[in-house]
Each structure stands twice: as structure tokens, then as C-alpha cells.
Write a protein that holds these residues in place. Sequence first.
Motif: not given
Length: 123
Positions: A58-81
Motif C-alpha cells: 500500500y502506498y501514500a497517494g503522493a508516491v504511488k506509481g513512483r515508489f516501490t516497496i519490496s521484501r529482501d528476505n536475504s537481509k530480513n528487511g525491505v527495500d524502497l525503490r
Amino acid sequence: QVQLVESGGGLAQPGGSLRLSCAASGRTLSSRAMAWFRQAPGEQREFVAATSGGGYTYYAGAVKGRFTISRDNSKNGVDLRMDSLRPEDTAVYYCAGRSRADLRTTPEMYDYWGQGTQVTVSS
């Protein structure tokens, strides 16, 4: 004790891209909700993006379509593109984690926080 560490912030030009990473230690968060928030000087901390334990995003309206959140299980975390960056995206970005799987969009619903990483968008 859960620790979250962000990396990847810096300076980008308007229209450019950055990728933030968040690594967690102390507890497996792969099945828990994680999120990114940001805080600009003089402003309240605001929701950017979140992913639930089940993979819903789920994304805030201000960033939807520009930002992408994804899991990185190799580091037990998340990325934000972050693409198509704008000067108004300038802020300190924080990684957050919950002890539950369902995502929320308010800071008080998150149990674990990183120290933040600065993102500056300027020409």
C-alpha cells in the motif's frame, strides 16, 4: 531486541532515482508488516509505503506509481525503490516494522524503527 538499519540515502536530481534498503536483526520480520515513513524539517512523520506479512502493498497517494516497496528476505528487511524523484520528496526516511502481519499507515502502530537516512532531491 529488533534493530533496523537503513542505507542508500543521498542526493538525487529531480527526475532521478534512489534505492533505500532496510536490514533487520534480532527477530525474523519476513511474516510481519514493514513500512517506510518520512519526515521533512518542521513536519510530522508521514506514511510512504508498507507491505503486509502476506505481501500486500500500500502506498501514500503522493508516491504511488513512483515508489516501490519490496521484501529482501536475504537481509530480513525491505527495500524502497524511488523513481521520478521530486524536491518535495526530500526528507529523512525511516524503516519501520510491526510485530503483526497486517499493515498500518500510522507511526504509532509500528514497534520497531531505524535511525533514518537522509534523502535530498535537488538540482
